[in-house]
Design an enzyme around this catalytic site. Structure first.
Site, PDB file in Angstrom:
ATOM      1  N   ASP A 152     -62.422  45.549 -31.096  1.00 13.60           N
ATOM      2  CA  ASP A 152     -62.010  44.281 -30.466  1.00 13.60           C
ATOM      3  C   ASP A 152     -62.276  43.028 -31.315  1.00 13.60           C
ATOM      4  O   ASP A 152     -62.829  42.038 -30.810  1.00 13.60           O
ATOM      5  CB  ASP A 152     -62.685  44.123 -29.093  1.00 13.60           C
ATOM      6  N   LYS A 189     -56.606  49.299 -25.068  1.00 15.41           N
ATOM      7  CA  LYS A 189     -57.322  49.720 -23.856  1.00 15.41           C
ATOM      8  C   LYS A 189     -57.395  48.581 -22.860  1.00 15.41           C
ATOM      9  O   LYS A 189     -57.189  47.418 -23.227  1.00 15.41           O
ATOM     10  CB  LYS A 189     -58.727  50.203 -24.230  1.00 15.41           C
ATOM     11  N   CYS A 209     -68.072  46.317 -25.159  1.00 18.48           N
ATOM     12  CA  CYS A 209     -67.165  47.329 -25.720  1.00 18.48           C
ATOM     13  C   CYS A 209     -67.807  48.144 -26.831  1.00 18.48           C
ATOM     14  O   CYS A 209     -67.550  49.344 -26.945  1.00 18.48           O
ATOM     15  CB  CYS A 209     -65.858  46.680 -26.127  1.00 18.48           C
TER      16      CYS A 209
END
Ligand code: VGL
Ligand code: ZN
Length: 204
Positions: A8, A106, A151
């Site tokens: 990310d 995701k 994450c």
């Protein structure tokens, strides 16, 4: 074989973004330094529909930071972030995207969040990452990115649970730290799950 997993590294998690992570842009240089040392580089993108259930804006009367049940698990509500196709969802412009072989998106299901690159937060659906790794002979993942306490942490815990050898590059991660110390505690949890935690200078 080992692969680099970049979590990310997107505009909305940068200090100028919608869900700012302090010093989040510091991870870009670490990613760019390590990427050429890997035969395979995988990157994740948080990739939400505009009405995602993790957005406080999707729940009248709720504010970012509130916790509600979503998809059968406790969900922290966030500001709108990483909306599919929007500039905030793009990789940081200085990230060497030419080195990336495979992207995992995701958090696409509005009814449940997915911090982990492997499974949604209820462990119901698989993103396909573990199958991709096995197909490519990857049994070791070197992980860095954003955010340490969400994450990165859940990706590492799931990866370790799936049997991958995991190394986390500590200085290649930054935390949201909703509560002071969340990032440090996340590293402790990752170590307890069997992950190695190293500075990028010590990585060989
Ligand atoms: C993340 C909060 C919400 C992360 C994603 O990438 O750590 N955190 N969505
Ligand atoms: Zn998100």
């Amino acid at each position: 074989m080992r692969a680099l997993l970049l979590v990310d590294i997107q505009n909305d998690f940068m200090p100028f973004g919608a869900l700012p992570v302090t010093d989040g842009d510091a991870v870009v240089a670490v990613a760019n330094q390590l990427a050429p040392r890997f035969g395979l580089v995988i990157a994740t993108q948080d990739w939400h529909p505009a009405d995602h259930g993790s957005f406080a804006s999707a729940h009248p009367g709720r504010a970012p930071g509130d916790v509600i049940p979503l998809g059968g698990v406790d969900q922290v509500l966030w500001p709108d972030h990483c909306v599919q196709g929007m500039p905030g969802a793009s990789f940081h412009s200085a990230l060497a995207v030419g080195a990336i072989d495979h992207v995992v998106r995701k958090g696409t299901d509005p009814a449940i969040d997915s911090y982990s690159a492997f499974f949604d937060n209820g462990h119901q659906k698989d993103t396909g990452l573990s199958a991709y790794c096995r197909t490519h002979g990857v049994d070791e993942l070197v992980v860095l990115g954003l955010a340490t306490d969400y994450c990165v942490k859940y990706t590492v815990l799931d990866g370790a649970g799936l049997g991958f050898g995991i190394t986390v590059i500590e200085d290649g991660c930054r935390a949201v730290d909703l509560e002071e110390g969340d990032g440090a505690r996340a590293f402790d949890e990752m170590r307890a799950a069997g992950a190695r935690v190293l500075a990028h200078a010590d990585f060989v």
